[in-house]
Design an enzyme around this catalytic site. Structure first.
Site, mmCIF file in Angstrom:
data_model
loop_
_atom_site.group_PDB
_atom_site.id
_atom_site.type_symbol
_atom_site.label_atom_id
_atom_site.label_comp_id
_atom_site.label_asym_id
_atom_site.label_seq_id
_atom_site.Cartn_x
_atom_site.Cartn_y
_atom_site.Cartn_z
ATOM 1 N N GLU A 53 71.054 40.311 14.568
ATOM 2 C CA GLU A 53 70.201 40.548 13.685
ATOM 3 C C GLU A 53 70.625 40.228 11.901
ATOM 4 O O GLU A 53 72.066 40.833 12.123
ATOM 5 C CB GLU A 53 69.174 41.472 13.587
ATOM 6 C CG GLU A 53 67.548 41.470 12.016
ATOM 7 C CD GLU A 53 66.813 42.527 12.442
ATOM 8 O OE1 GLU A 53 66.429 43.598 11.557
ATOM 9 O OE2 GLU A 53 66.016 41.467 13.108
ATOM 10 N N GLY A 72 59.110 38.732 15.029
ATOM 11 C CA GLY A 72 57.348 39.512 14.370
ATOM 12 C C GLY A 72 56.804 37.958 14.218
ATOM 13 O O GLY A 72 55.847 37.797 13.148
ATOM 14 N N SER A 74 62.080 47.351 24.284
ATOM 15 C CA SER A 74 62.734 47.605 23.229
ATOM 16 C C SER A 74 63.431 49.106 23.201
ATOM 17 O O SER A 74 62.470 50.470 23.663
ATOM 18 C CB SER A 74 61.306 47.637 21.858
ATOM 19 O OG SER A 74 60.372 48.443 21.865
ATOM 20 N N HIS A 134 57.321 42.634 11.277
ATOM 21 C CA HIS A 134 56.896 43.013 12.676
ATOM 22 C C HIS A 134 55.442 43.621 12.808
ATOM 23 O O HIS A 134 55.432 44.230 11.792
ATOM 24 C CB HIS A 134 57.906 44.340 13.189
ATOM 25 C CG HIS A 134 59.054 43.809 13.598
ATOM 26 N ND1 HIS A 134 60.015 44.233 12.944
ATOM 27 C CD2 HIS A 134 59.546 42.833 15.003
ATOM 28 C CE1 HIS A 134 61.477 43.809 13.826
ATOM 29 N NE2 HIS A 134 60.481 43.091 14.555
ATOM 30 N N ASP A 144 70.652 45.398 16.845
ATOM 31 C CA ASP A 144 70.409 45.106 15.372
ATOM 32 C C ASP A 144 71.069 46.695 14.364
ATOM 33 O O ASP A 144 71.064 47.516 14.913
ATOM 34 C CB ASP A 144 69.477 46.037 15.678
ATOM 35 C CG ASP A 144 68.641 45.516 14.370
ATOM 36 O OD1 ASP A 144 69.175 45.717 13.296
ATOM 37 O OD2 ASP A 144 66.834 45.992 13.918
ATOM 38 N N THR A 177 52.869 42.880 19.743
ATOM 39 C CA THR A 177 51.802 42.732 19.027
ATOM 40 C C THR A 177 49.970 42.036 19.568
ATOM 41 O O THR A 177 49.581 42.494 19.534
ATOM 42 C CB THR A 177 51.479 43.365 17.608
ATOM 43 O OG1 THR A 177 52.789 43.912 16.806
ATOM 44 C CG2 THR A 177 50.648 43.799 16.644
ATOM 45 N N ASP A 212 65.631 44.526 23.543
ATOM 46 C CA ASP A 212 65.618 44.443 22.340
ATOM 47 C C ASP A 212 65.623 45.672 21.255
ATOM 48 O O ASP A 212 65.304 46.488 21.464
ATOM 49 C CB ASP A 212 63.904 43.790 22.380
ATOM 50 C CG ASP A 212 63.318 43.291 21.321
ATOM 51 O OD1 ASP A 212 64.166 42.777 20.159
ATOM 52 O OD2 ASP A 212 62.429 43.363 20.598
ATOM 53 N N HIS A 213 65.757 45.221 20.169
ATOM 54 C CA HIS A 213 66.440 45.949 19.459
ATOM 55 C C HIS A 213 66.941 47.379 19.509
ATOM 56 O O HIS A 213 65.930 48.214 19.190
ATOM 57 C CB HIS A 213 64.866 45.899 17.874
ATOM 58 C CG HIS A 213 64.474 45.356 17.353
ATOM 59 N ND1 HIS A 213 64.971 44.701 16.088
ATOM 60 C CD2 HIS A 213 63.883 43.796 17.045
ATOM 61 C CE1 HIS A 213 64.902 44.253 15.415
ATOM 62 N NE2 HIS A 213 63.557 43.284 16.641
ATOM 63 N N ASN A 260 59.930 35.958 19.713
ATOM 64 C CA ASN A 260 59.646 37.212 20.307
ATOM 65 C C ASN A 260 57.902 37.905 20.026
ATOM 66 O O ASN A 260 57.638 37.464 18.577
ATOM 67 C CB ASN A 260 60.598 38.373 19.430
ATOM 68 C CG ASN A 260 61.851 37.909 19.665
ATOM 69 O OD1 ASN A 260 62.080 37.220 20.174
ATOM 70 N ND2 ASN A 260 63.012 39.124 19.677
#
Length: 288
Positions: A135, A206, A50, A177, A105, A230, A83-84, A227
């Site tokens: 997104e 998330g 990310s 997220h 994003d 966490t 990512d992102h 994805n």
């Protein structure tokens, strides 16, 4: 096994009605653990880095090169994904390094700005043979796709995909997220409607906040790329904390980081079985 294109992993999964695990890499141990977990069940996997992880390392090149090296040495198909990313220069760096895909994003922009910015990134990436995810959620909302209560409209998702040329679409269906609990409530009916309307694979961001049986149901209703970040960090940290609590004299980082790596390996294998085996398409089987 050579580094594999993201589309070569995701497209067959969409066609076959099963999911693909996309797990975030923060340290080298994460990349090693994720690949080991995938090898343990013989499943393809996506390693994601990310924009936040890039900031942590002070640049993309060191962690990106290490992750690509792990992917190229893997015994299963592995893709490497940015990512992102909100910074177009970071997208260019990822392409130059050899990443197989990027997630651009622009969801914080209004709809038309999102379309224009995303289409420009898609044109650049496709010229280099790189797959692009985008997104779409809250139009013009500062919290983007993961603001509470936001949902992606199927018709708008289909139009956005056509206008931008993206290869996959991250949609808002009830996740958020960085959840530490796994009790997110997904709109499964909406997932089905999005799957029917949007001509490219759907991406669930998330997913750490989603219980096993709900993840299985999401895949069964049409989600493909799942994805997770966490949840793996929790497993890693729990193992490290346990080891350090048990031995206050321990200073060898290889010992406690090794425990974290082992814990993530086991959890990746478990999650990939959930997403890719037949029970992954049968929520009732998972619940049993």
């Amino acid at each position: 096994m050579p580094l594999t294109g993201t589309g070569e992993i995701v497209a067959p999964a969409r066609d076959g009605g099963h999911g693909v695990g996309a797990f975030n890499v923060i340290q080298l141990e994460h990349a090693e653990a994720i690949v080991a977990g995938a090898e343990g069940v013989g499943a393809p996997v996506i390693l994601q880095i990310s924009e936040n992880a890039v900031r942590y390392h002070g640049g993309l090149a060191p962690i990106g090169a290490a992750t690509l090296a792990v992917a190229r040495a893997a015994g299963v198909p592995v893709a490497v994904h940015l990512d992102h990313a909100t910074d177009r220069s970071l997208v260019r760096q990822a392409v130059e390094l050899g990443f197989t895909s990027v997630m651009f994003d622009a969801s914080a922009l209004d709809y038309e700005q999102n379309v224009r910015a995303t289409a420009e990134v898609v044109a650049f990436c496709h010229e280099a043979g790189v797959w692009v995810e985008a997104e779409l959620g809250e139009v013009g909302g500062k919290d983007g796709v993961h603001a509470p209560g936001v949902r992606t409209d199927p018709g708008e998702g289909a139009a956005f995909t056509r206008r931008t040329g993206v290869d996959a679409l991250a949609v808002a269906v009830g996740t958020s997220h960085a959840m530490l609990t796994r009790d997110a409530v997904l709109d499964l009916e909406l997932i089905g409607a999005l799957r029917a309307a949007v001509p490219v694979p759907l991406v669930l961001h998330g997913s750490s906040g989603v219980a096993d049986e709900t993840l299985a149901a999401a895949v069964a209703h049409g989600m493909t790329k799942i994805n997770i970040a966490t949840h793996l960090n929790k497993a890693f940290t729990t193992a490290v904390r346990h080891r350090l609590t048990a031995d206050s004299r321990l200073v060898d980082t290889r010992v406690y980081l090794g425990d974290g790596r082992t814990a993530v390996t086991a959890e990746v294998s478990r999650l990939l079985r959930l997403l890719t085996e037949p029970c992954g398409a049968d929520p009732a089987a998972v619940a049993r």
